[in-house]
Design a protein around this motif. Structure first.
Motif, short mmCIF file in Angstrom:
data_model
loop_
_atom_site.label_atom_id
_atom_site.label_comp_id
_atom_site.label_asym_id
_atom_site.label_seq_id
_atom_site.Cartn_x
_atom_site.Cartn_y
_atom_site.Cartn_z
N THR A 33 0.73 -1.18 0.04
CA THR A 33 -0.19 -0.03 -0.18
C THR A 33 0.81 1.05 0.24
N PRO A 34 0.23 2.63 -0.49
CA PRO A 34 0.92 3.47 -0.51
C PRO A 34 1.64 4.37 0.83
N GLU A 35 2.02 4.44 1.63
CA GLU A 35 2.82 5.69 2.66
C GLU A 35 2.75 4.69 3.87
N GLY A 36 2.70 2.90 3.15
CA GLY A 36 2.20 2.14 4.70
C GLY A 36 0.94 1.94 5.08
N ASN A 37 -0.11 2.07 4.71
CA ASN A 37 -1.48 2.41 5.39
C ASN A 37 -1.66 0.96 4.78
N SER A 38 -3.16 0.87 5.68
CA SER A 38 -3.97 -0.26 5.81
C SER A 38 -5.52 0.09 4.60
N LEU A 39 -5.29 -0.90 3.77
CA LEU A 39 -6.90 -0.68 3.64
C LEU A 39 -7.66 -1.68 3.30
N VAL A 40 -8.98 -1.18 3.01
CA VAL A 40 -10.06 -1.71 3.09
C VAL A 40 -10.75 -1.11 1.72
N ARG A 41 -10.66 -2.11 0.50
CA ARG A 41 -11.03 -1.02 -0.68
C ARG A 41 -12.21 -2.02 -1.49
N CYS A 42 -13.35 -0.99 -1.57
CA CYS A 42 -14.17 -1.35 -2.26
C CYS A 42 -14.10 -0.86 -3.89
N SER A 43 -14.59 -2.75 -4.88
CA SER A 43 -14.34 -1.83 -6.52
C SER A 43 -16.07 -1.63 -6.36
N VAL A 44 -16.46 -0.60 -7.04
CA VAL A 44 -17.95 -0.60 -7.41
C VAL A 44 -18.21 -0.69 -9.15
N SER A 45 -19.44 -1.01 -9.16
CA SER A 45 -19.67 -1.94 -10.40
C SER A 45 -21.07 -0.69 -10.45
N ALA A 46 -21.26 -1.53 -12.15
CA ALA A 46 -21.85 -0.23 -12.35
C ALA A 46 -24.14 -1.37 -13.01
N VAL A 47 -23.69 -2.87 -12.52
CA VAL A 47 -24.83 -3.39 -11.99
C VAL A 47 -25.03 -4.10 -11.38
N HIS A 48 -24.30 -2.62 -9.96
CA HIS A 48 -24.71 -3.23 -8.45
C HIS A 48 -26.09 -1.89 -8.56
N THR A 49 -26.90 -2.77 -7.90
CA THR A 49 -28.22 -1.40 -7.60
C THR A 49 -28.43 -0.97 -6.49
N SER A 50 -29.33 0.38 -6.46
CA SER A 50 -29.42 1.54 -6.11
C SER A 50 -29.01 0.80 -4.34
N GLU A 51 -30.17 0.06 -3.95
CA GLU A 51 -30.47 -0.35 -3.22
C GLU A 51 -29.72 -1.30 -2.46
N GLN A 52 -28.33 -2.36 -3.30
CA GLN A 52 -26.91 -2.77 -2.89
C GLN A 52 -26.17 -2.03 -2.75
N MET A 53 -26.14 -0.33 -2.86
CA MET A 53 -24.99 0.26 -2.33
C MET A 53 -25.57 1.04 -1.02
N ASP A 54 -26.88 1.00 -0.86
CA ASP A 54 -27.26 1.52 0.37
C ASP A 54 -27.09 0.94 1.62
N HIS A 55 -27.21 -0.63 1.15
CA HIS A 55 -26.44 -1.93 2.49
C HIS A 55 -25.42 -1.34 2.35
N VAL A 56 -24.64 -1.35 1.90
CA VAL A 56 -23.49 -1.46 1.75
C VAL A 56 -23.58 -0.11 3.01
N GLY A 57 -24.21 1.32 2.08
CA GLY A 57 -23.23 2.33 2.92
C GLY A 57 -24.29 1.86 4.71
N LYS A 58 -25.22 1.18 4.58
CA LYS A 58 -25.86 0.50 5.78
C LYS A 58 -24.68 0.47 7.05
N THR A 59 -24.07 -0.78 6.10
CA THR A 59 -23.55 -1.76 6.89
C THR A 59 -22.06 -0.82 7.17
N PHE A 60 -21.56 -0.68 6.87
CA PHE A 60 -20.66 0.79 6.90
C PHE A 60 -20.63 1.39 8.33
N ALA A 61 -21.93 2.16 8.37
CA ALA A 61 -22.13 2.51 9.01
C ALA A 61 -22.60 2.31 10.62
#
Length: 395
Positions: free
Chosen positions: A359-387
């Motif tokens: 990783t750059p500068e020795g950081n630790s990352l959790v890396r998400c890759s977004v797709s065009a075929v993710h639904t808005s509901e799936q994105m909302d679920h991801v956001g709520k889980t991160f919260a």
């Protein structure tokens, strides 16, 4: 220390960091249901850790093309491009990529890693200079090492530092290959291409741009950063991969320099590697057509990107410097990153855990890759889980 002792040290370091029974790296995917969903163990999960930016791995046109190619041409070529491994499909794909970029020629490689390995080691050699961005992908570093050229790093996305290093080289700047990336794979930021091109031109150097993560993502027709910035004709060589927006595996290099074709005769990774399978070539040709016509896919991709990036930013997560399909959450310690990764997986969301030294500068990352075929509901679920995890893990 014996030859194998260093590997025991690696095993000990992994054991110290990772809990017993947690398979973080190379997590087995038991079943794949679609471009966004799969099964790990007994749990159905949402894919948020692939580079399937346009969601084409399950496109019917690509699957049909691959199946037809297997039926007509078999499962593999069993030879390199320089021997029996150049079928009509390989040459057709090269013509189609050259036409896509309005370039004179193209070479297709078996992997994206090999595209950088072969192109860099073929262009540069002993006595030459390779000036690379400090955050360059491992394939770029390895291509530089294979070339035998002198390797100099400039600060990440810092054209002024690039200019300073070229100035110090004097006349040697004319035999210097500069390498940057369209979108960087760890933090998702773009290269300042206009500034880099200006410096490159001033010192009569040569520029290679790796569009692996920006092909299909940036530009009206998906050419990448060169199209978004209008600088296609100012970049000397463009490399990229089929394994992200095109949903397959393989790589390419395009250029208007007639010397590109001579790399076929001097690049050992090209000469001595078996060529891509007929099915891979056929599915990639179908995917390239969908990518070119994929304006709506790109619009949906960026809608999803902005939705998730803004959600995570509002939650107080430290993110990469700009929105892109690569959304990296930057954590203070490997232990925090592991806890977030594990918590997401337990909630049915698969992401990538990336730890130093990758990783750059020795950081630790959790890396998400977004797709065009993710639904808005799936994105909302991801956001709520991160919260939810921010409240439970970081308090």
């Amino acid at each position: 220390m014996s030859l194998l002792d260093k590997l025991d040290a690696v095993a000990a370091a992994r054991k110290a960091l990772l809990p017993e029974g947690v398979e973080v790296f190379g997590t087995p995917i038991e079943e794949v249901y679609s471009s966004t969903e799969a099964r790990i163990g007994d749990h159905r999960i949402l894919f948020l850790g692939t580079n399937n930016y346009l969601g084409l791995t399950f496109a019917q046109e690509c699957r049909d093309a691959a199946q037809e190619a297997i039926h007509n041409e078999g499962t593999g070529t069993t030879g390199s491009r320089m021997a029996n491994g150049s079928y009509s499909g390989h040459r057709a794909l090269e013509r189609e990529f050259a036409e896509f970029y309005q370039c004179g020629s193209c070479i297709v490689f078996t992997t994206g890693y090999q595209a950088n390995l072969a192109t860099i080691s073929g262009l540069a050699g002993a006595g030459d200079i390779v000036l690379i961005d400090g955050d360059s992908h491992a394939s770029i570093y390895d291509g530089c090492r294979l070339s035998g050229a002198e390797i100099i790093r400039f600060r990440h996305n810092d054209a002024a530092d690039l200019e300073k290093r070229l100035r110090r080289l004097g006349e040697r700047s004319r035999s210097t290959l500069i390498i940057a990336e369209g979108i960087y794979s760890m933090l998702g930021d773009r290269a300042p291409l206009a500034d880099i091109v200006k410096v490159k031109d001033a010192y009569n150097s040569t520029l290679l741009l790796d569009e692996a993560h920006s092909l299909g993502v940036l530009g009206e027709t998906g050419q990448g950063l060169v199209e978004e910035t209008g600088l296609l004709d100012r970049v000397d060589f463009i490399t990229g991969t089929f394994s992200k927006s095109l949903g397959g595996i393989g790589g390419y290099c395009v250029s208007n320099h007639p010397q590109l074709d001579q790399l076929r005769y001097v690049s050992r990774p090209y000469i001595f590697t078996a060529s891509p399978t007929p099915a891979t070539i056929a599915s990639t040709r179908a995917a390239l057509k969908l990518l070119r016509e994929g304006v709506e896919l790109r619009r949906q991709l960026w809608k999803n990107v902005h939705q998730l990036y803004s959600q995570l930013k509002e939650l107080g997560y430290r993110l990469g410097p700009e929105p892109s399909p690569v959304i990296a959450t930057i954590l203070e310690t490997p232990q925090q990153a592991l806890a977030l990764w594990k918590g997401l997986l337990e909630q049915g969301i698969y992401v990538n855990l990336v730890l130093p030294p990758a990783t750059p500068e020795g950081n630790s990352l959790v890396r998400c890759s977004v797709s065009a075929v993710h639904t808005s509901e799936q994105m909302d679920h991801v956001g709520k889980t991160f919260a939810m995890l921010r409240e439970t893990i970081f308090q």
